[in-house]
Design a protein around this motif. Structure first.
Motif, short mmCIF file in Angstrom:
data_model
loop_
_atom_site.label_atom_id
_atom_site.label_comp_id
_atom_site.label_asym_id
_atom_site.label_seq_id
_atom_site.Cartn_x
_atom_site.Cartn_y
_atom_site.Cartn_z
N ARG A 311 -12.46 7.61 -1.84
CA ARG A 311 -12.98 7.48 -0.54
C ARG A 311 -13.15 5.68 -0.10
O ARG A 311 -12.73 5.15 0.76
CB ARG A 311 -13.83 8.04 0.35
N GLU A 312 -13.73 5.19 -1.27
CA GLU A 312 -13.96 3.74 -1.05
C GLU A 312 -12.77 3.07 -1.15
O GLU A 312 -12.65 1.88 -0.53
CB GLU A 312 -14.99 3.51 -2.13
N PRO A 328 5.69 1.75 4.63
CA PRO A 328 5.90 2.90 3.78
C PRO A 328 4.58 3.85 3.08
O PRO A 328 4.61 5.01 3.11
CB PRO A 328 6.79 2.58 2.69
N LEU A 329 4.00 3.00 2.66
CA LEU A 329 2.62 3.81 1.92
C LEU A 329 1.72 4.27 2.86
O LEU A 329 0.85 5.50 2.59
CB LEU A 329 1.66 2.88 1.21
N ASP A 330 1.80 4.05 4.38
CA ASP A 330 1.09 4.85 5.33
C ASP A 330 1.23 6.43 5.48
O ASP A 330 0.37 7.09 5.60
CB ASP A 330 1.23 4.11 6.64
N PHE A 331 2.33 6.72 5.14
CA PHE A 331 2.62 8.22 5.10
C PHE A 331 1.76 9.05 4.04
O PHE A 331 1.44 10.04 4.26
CB PHE A 331 4.22 8.43 4.56
N TYR A 332 1.76 8.32 2.82
CA TYR A 332 0.78 8.82 1.96
C TYR A 332 -0.61 8.95 2.15
O TYR A 332 -1.26 9.61 1.75
CB TYR A 332 1.17 8.31 0.40
N THR A 333 -1.28 7.63 2.39
CA THR A 333 -2.49 7.55 2.81
C THR A 333 -3.04 8.30 3.88
O THR A 333 -4.16 8.82 3.91
CB THR A 333 -2.89 5.92 3.00
N LYS A 334 -2.03 8.51 4.94
CA LYS A 334 -2.70 9.50 6.11
C LYS A 334 -2.64 10.77 5.66
O LYS A 334 -3.46 11.56 6.05
CB LYS A 334 -1.69 9.19 7.21
N LYS A 335 -1.89 11.05 5.01
CA LYS A 335 -1.67 12.48 4.57
C LYS A 335 -2.80 12.96 3.55
O LYS A 335 -3.50 13.93 3.48
CB LYS A 335 -0.32 12.82 3.69
N LEU A 336 -3.21 11.94 2.70
CA LEU A 336 -4.31 12.15 1.74
C LEU A 336 -5.59 12.17 2.54
O LEU A 336 -6.59 12.91 2.16
CB LEU A 336 -4.26 10.80 0.73
N LYS A 338 -6.16 13.33 5.41
CA LYS A 338 -6.13 14.53 6.24
C LYS A 338 -6.38 15.59 5.19
O LYS A 338 -7.48 16.66 5.57
CB LYS A 338 -4.87 14.79 6.89
N LYS A 339 -6.07 15.54 4.18
CA LYS A 339 -6.24 16.80 3.10
C LYS A 339 -7.75 16.53 2.52
O LYS A 339 -8.34 17.55 2.18
CB LYS A 339 -5.30 16.63 1.87
N MET A 340 -8.15 15.32 2.37
CA MET A 340 -9.52 15.21 1.89
C MET A 340 -10.72 15.50 3.03
O MET A 340 -11.53 16.14 2.70
CB MET A 340 -9.66 13.67 1.63
N ASP A 341 -10.09 15.58 4.12
CA ASP A 341 -11.10 16.10 5.37
C ASP A 341 -10.95 17.44 5.37
O ASP A 341 -11.97 18.30 5.41
CB ASP A 341 -10.68 15.16 6.76
#
Length: 527
Positions: A311-312, A328-336, A338-341
């Motif tokens: 998270r940090e 391009p990396l936004d796809f992975y960070t947004k998905k990450l 969402k799943k962490m929440d």
């Protein structure tokens, strides 16, 4: 006792040895020899059988082989002695029409014909042993089964392998001989099928799954014998051996439905128990709906530290970002995120989310010479550390190891629609979170194959995990449902009634269980 059937006089030596032994020894050896050469029945698909279909031949042969195996371990099978004897005789006689058709279509040396003779003789040996009519007749039938099995082989290496297998079976052929123990061993001492028979079994298996007569039980039954695991459900096999003659006479389509209803609870339970998923599926006593309870995390401090570190790093990524346009990396960070929440506090889905984000970001990582690039590199490092730390949790590790053993075929994607009734049935009886998870999984499973998957000739890890999660959850729900209905369908008559319901579109529980079992046996085998 060592046997070498390439040596002259070996069959006579075997006859002399069997004559001095308990009849059950010959019956057990006969049943296992018939099982070993059963794959040669693949030759039925190249035979001109006239008005008969391969299934008309296969069913009585499978029946005779199964019945002889059950009879060999009596009384472990917990069925009536007299009834089983009659079943063994009926099973042997039921192969007569198969032999007639094959004799007309094939040469006397054909391996499929020899495999049929082996199954018939094994059943006759079981009948003679159970009825205690004649030790000589029982031994003669056992020898006939063994001789036919030997005749079914064409390669010297396979003949040598069968000699070794029979030697292993008969090693305890005196007072210490335990039929049940021998019948539960793999068919081959080294645990591997042999080239000639392995190839024929794969072809036979493919032919069985290409039709619409639901042979999944028989595939599972044979592969349990072949590998010696999971162990056979002998009481179930005893019930199948005692299915009334009038049902067997109605053919594979009819009797396989009866078998499906008899066998699906046991097979679904075996499947559910083989698919750990770091969770417990249960029916909520207040709502009556199924829910997934995550497994307790053992190392809570280490778990929290891994989550907090990622998270940090995600927050640092936002602080150092200087470009407003999508990357391009936004796809992975947004998905990450969402799943962490969504899965806060659940080790397995977070392990998967970290690993998927790690691999995705490694492909899109910008230059680490800029502060933003360094922040991305730090996130990648924390993700790698995080999913490795989460993997150390025993339940997560057990699940990941289990996943590795399952190798979904590319064709499983096209076949995924066959799971739709299963997922719909389970979702209707589940709480909102479980229903949402199943829906998201199914959407991912059904997506068109990517160019990378086609090139690699294997499905992506994310898709494979979604398929595993779906089947694990569905099998566990079905297992609970079957256990809830244990008081029903206690007799073969009830099972026959269920088969008729199946034919009329009824009995959703049996149909959905068999849809899972058929999919697993065809598209999702153990690796």
């Amino acid at each position: 006792m060592e046997w070498d059937f390439s040596r002259e006089g070996e069959r006579e030596r075997l006859e002399e040895w069997l004559t001095d032994r308990d009849w059950e020894i010959g019956t057990t050896l006969a049943a296992r020899s018939a099982l070993r050469v059963l794959p040669n029945l693949n030759g039925l698909w190249r035979a001109g059988l006239g008005e008969k279909q391969p299934s008309d031949i296969l069913l009585p042969i499978f029946r005779a082989t199964l019945t002889s195996a059950v009879a060999s371990i009596w009384p472990t099978a917990l069925v009536n002695d007299a009834e089983l004897r009659l079943a063994a005789l009926a099973a042997a006689l039921s192969t007569d029409s198969a032999l007639s058709a094959l004799s007309a279509a094939l040469s006397a040396r054909d391996s499929a014909l020899a495999a049929t003779l082996s199954a018939r003789s094994a059943a006759l040996s079981a009948d003679s042993t159970l009825s205690a009519r004649s030790a000589a007749l029982s031994t003669d039938s056992a020898l006939s089964a063994l001789s036919a099995a030997l005749s079914a082989l064409s390669a010297d290496s396979t003949l040598s392998a069968l000699s070794a297998a029979l030697s292993a079976d008969s090693a305890a052929g005196d007072a210490a001989f335990k039929p049940a123990e021998v019948m539960n061993r793999p068919l081959w001492p080294d645990g591997e099928n042999h080239a000639e028979l392995a190839e024929n079994w794969q072809r036979l298996r493919k032919n069985l799954t290409s039709g619409d007569e639901n042979w999944s039980f028989w595939i599972d039954w044979y592969e349990r014998h072949l590998h010696g695991k999971p162990p056979q459900d002998w009481p179930l096999l005893g019930k199948i051996a005692l299915i009334p003659e009038e049902d067997w006479e109605k053919g594979a389509g009819h009797v396989n439905l009866i078998i499906a209803r008899l066998s699906s609870p046991s097979r679904v339970k075996t499947l559910a128990n083989s698919l750990p998923n770091a969770e417990t599926i249960q029916r909520n006593p207040d709502t009556g709906l199924f829910e997934a309870i995550p497994a307790e995390i053992e190392q809570k401090t280490r778990f929290r530290n891994a989550i907090n570190k990622v998270r940090e790093s995600l927050d640092d990524l936002d602080d150092y970002r200087t470009i407003n346009e999508p990357l391009p990396l936004d796809f992975y960070t947004k998905k990450l995120r969402k799943k962490m929440d969504r899965y806060a506090g659940e080790a397995l889905p977070l392990h998967d989310a970290f690993e998927a984000a790690y691999h995705g970001l490694c492909q899109t990582c910008p230059s680490s010479e800029t502060p933003f690039g360094q922040a991305v590199a730090e996130l990648i490092n924390d993700l790698q550390t995080g999913f490795k730390d989460l993997r150390d949790d025993p339940e997560v590790d057990k699940t990941v190891r289990s996943r590795v053993r399952r190798k979904p075929h590319l064709s499983s994607v096209e076949a995924a629609d066959s799971l739709a009734p299963v997922i719909e049935s389970v979702a209707q009886d589940s709480d909102a979170k479980l229903k949402e998870t199943l829906g998201a999984n199914f959407e991912l499973i059904r997506q068109p194959l990517s160019a990378e998957e086609i090139s690699d000739e294997r499905v992506s890890e994310e898709r494979a995990n979604a398929l595993y999660d779906t089947i694990s959850k569905s099998a566990k729900v079905q297992d609970i449902r079957h256990r809830e209905e244990t008081s029903r369908y206690q007799t073969i008559v009830d099972a026959a009634d269920d088969a008729r319901k199946l034919g009329q579109g009824g009995d959703v529980l049996a149909k959905t269980s068999n849809a899972i079992l058929d999919f697993v046996s065809t598209y999702w085998p153990l690796g």
